[in-house]
Scaffold this active site. Structure first.
Site, PDB file in Angstrom:
ATOM      1  N   SER A  12       0.971  -1.284  -0.047  1.00 39.72           N
ATOM      2  CA  SER A  12      -0.043   0.010   0.022  1.00 39.72           C
ATOM      3  C   SER A  12       1.035   1.339  -0.017  1.00 39.72           C
ATOM      4  O   SER A  12       0.707   2.202   0.594  1.00 39.72           O
ATOM      5  CB  SER A  12      -0.824   0.197   1.104  1.00 39.72           C
ATOM      6  OG  SER A  12      -0.046  -0.138   2.280  1.00 39.72           O
ATOM      7  N   LYS A 206      15.530  -1.171 -15.715  1.00 38.12           N
ATOM      8  CA  LYS A 206      15.292   0.399 -15.999  1.00 38.12           C
ATOM      9  C   LYS A 206      15.472   1.239 -14.577  1.00 38.12           C
ATOM     10  O   LYS A 206      16.143   2.451 -15.209  1.00 38.12           O
ATOM     11  CB  LYS A 206      13.962   0.674 -16.730  1.00 38.12           C
ATOM     12  CG  LYS A 206      12.786   0.564 -15.788  1.00 38.12           C
ATOM     13  CD  LYS A 206      12.303   1.756 -14.948  1.00 38.12           C
ATOM     14  CE  LYS A 206      11.350   1.285 -14.116  1.00 38.12           C
ATOM     15  NZ  LYS A 206      11.107   2.377 -13.102  1.00 38.12           N
TER      16      LYS A 206
END
Ligand SMILES: NC(=O)C1=CN([C@@H]2O[C@H](COP(=O)(O)OP(=O)(O)OC[C@H]3O[C@@H](n4cnc5c(N)ncnc54)[C@H](O)[C@@H]3O)[C@@H](O)[C@H]2O)C=CC1
Ligand SMILES: O=C(CO)COP(=O)(O)O
Length: 350
Positions: A12, A206
């Protein structure tokens, strides 16, 4: 009703909360899913109130995604075993360094028929050497299949419902349609791809390139340099897949998980931002992460360390000069001023 799938979001943070908005909204209108979604929240106290209570009452994650409402059918639960125990679909979205511990806690309590999907970017260092994909940590610990979802998805922009795309990587084609239904929205378009390992590796690697882009920005280089960093980073990503994960398809790098995620992260991500500040402030990455991100976590520096752990053990650091330089600079083993020099003799130019 009995066939409706229960969804649990394990996490979360910034992205976890944004995806809770997407999924919470979607399940209200889809008869394949139960309308209540459990969301595991790493409990913390915020100005005298529990974060779970704030989310369940005010329907906002005021710490990690302020300014965006989370649908009221997403229920925050502080106990991960309780949150996940009846789930048919487990959505993993926590900083990657915490995943092995959480999987350990879930080990004997998830449904054997459950399916996982990881939105997590990073690797896990194996005790005996080498690195493992995060999806395989889930699969090996929980004995369930695990797909991945990666893409050019800065969380706040997704929560603002700005048009973007993502790639679901999945080996078990039969689950792909259901997962696409769960995640796709009018503003969040999904392509399903069977080249799952490449999709996941793109998402992890990335973040290292984004740290490099931040270094280039901090050193005052312009857009041509940044484009070169992105291109060389992409070449190292391709080479990494060729060297360690056979069967990658070049077309996967053209999906959102590849080139698009690289571009967005190298311009707008947290890794880029903190790496730029690292050059300008001379503070450590750890200090800056605490100062600048209010509890959010960087994935680039630990991923560079994980990748270097493997490259070094195989004597292959020279073949990946950017991944290697980013790691050494983050660890203080190389001055950041040397970053561009490390790219001047890149194997791509030989
Ligand atoms: N934020 C973004 O824009 C995007 C993030 N991702 C990826 O999703 C994953 C999760 O990222 P975010 O949701 O942004 O997380 P985040 O960067 O917001 O991290 C904070 C979260 O970590 C939790 N946390 C702190 N200490 C913990 C512990 N000891 N154990 C377990 N949890 C703990 C916090 O409670 C909070 O929920 C990462 O791998 C990230 O690369 C992928 C796409 C976009
Ligand atoms: O993965 C991301 C976007 O797709 C977010 O990147 P950062 O963690 O660098 O913010």
């Amino acid at each position: 009703m009995g066939d409706r799938k229960r969804v649990c979001i394990v996490g979360s943070g910034n992205w976890g909360s944004a995806i809770a908005k997407v999924l919470g909204t979607n399940v209200k209108t889809l008869d394949q899913f139960e309308t209540q979604i459990n969301m595991w929240v790493f409990e913390e106290d915020i100005n005298g109130r529990k974060l779970t209570e704030i989310i369940n009452t005010d329907h906002e994650n005021v710490k990690y995604l302020p300014g965006h409402k989370i649908p009221e059918n997403v229920i925050a639960i502080p106990d991960v075993v309780e949150a996940a125990k009846d789930a048919d679909i487990l959505v993993f979205v926590i900083p990657h360094q915490f995943l092995p511990k959480i999987c350990g806690q879930l080990k004997s309590s998830v449904k054997p028929t459950a399916v996982g999907i990881s939105l997590i970017k990073g690797f896990n260092m194996k005790e005996g050497g080498g690195i493992a994909l995060i999806s395989s940590v889930v699969e090996d610990t929980l004995h369930i299949p695990c797909a991945v979802l990666m893409g050019a998805n800065i969380a706040d922009e997704v929560a603002s419902e700005n048009y973007c795309e993502a790639t679901i990587g999945i080996k078990q084609k039969e689950h792909g349609t259901l997962l696409k239904k769960l995640f796709q929205a009018d503003y969040f378009r999904i392509v399903v791809c069977e080249d799952e390992d490449t999709v996941e590796i793109c998402g992890a690697l990335k973040n290292i390139v984004a740290v490099g882009a931040g270094f280039a920005d901090g050193l005052g280089y312009g857009d041509n340099t940044k484009a070169a960093v992105i291109r060389l980073g992409l070449m190292e990503m391709v080479k990494f897949c060729e060297a360690f994960y056979h069967g990658s398809s070049q077309s996967t790098f053209l999906e959102s998980c590849g080139v698009a995620d690289l571009v967005t992260t190298c311009y707008a991500g947290r890794n880029r931002k903190v790496a730029e500040a690292f050059v300008k402030s001379k503070k450590s990455i750890e200090e800056l992460e605490k100062e600048m991100l209010n509890g959010q976590k960087l994935q680039g520096p630990p991923t560079a360390e994980e990748v270097n752990f493997m490259l070094k053990s195989k004597g292959m650091e020279d073949r990946f000069p950017m991944f290697t330089a980013v790691h050494k600079i983050c660890k203080g083993q190389l001055p950041v001023e040397e970053f561009i020099n490390c790219l001047k003799n890149h194997p791509e130019h030989m």
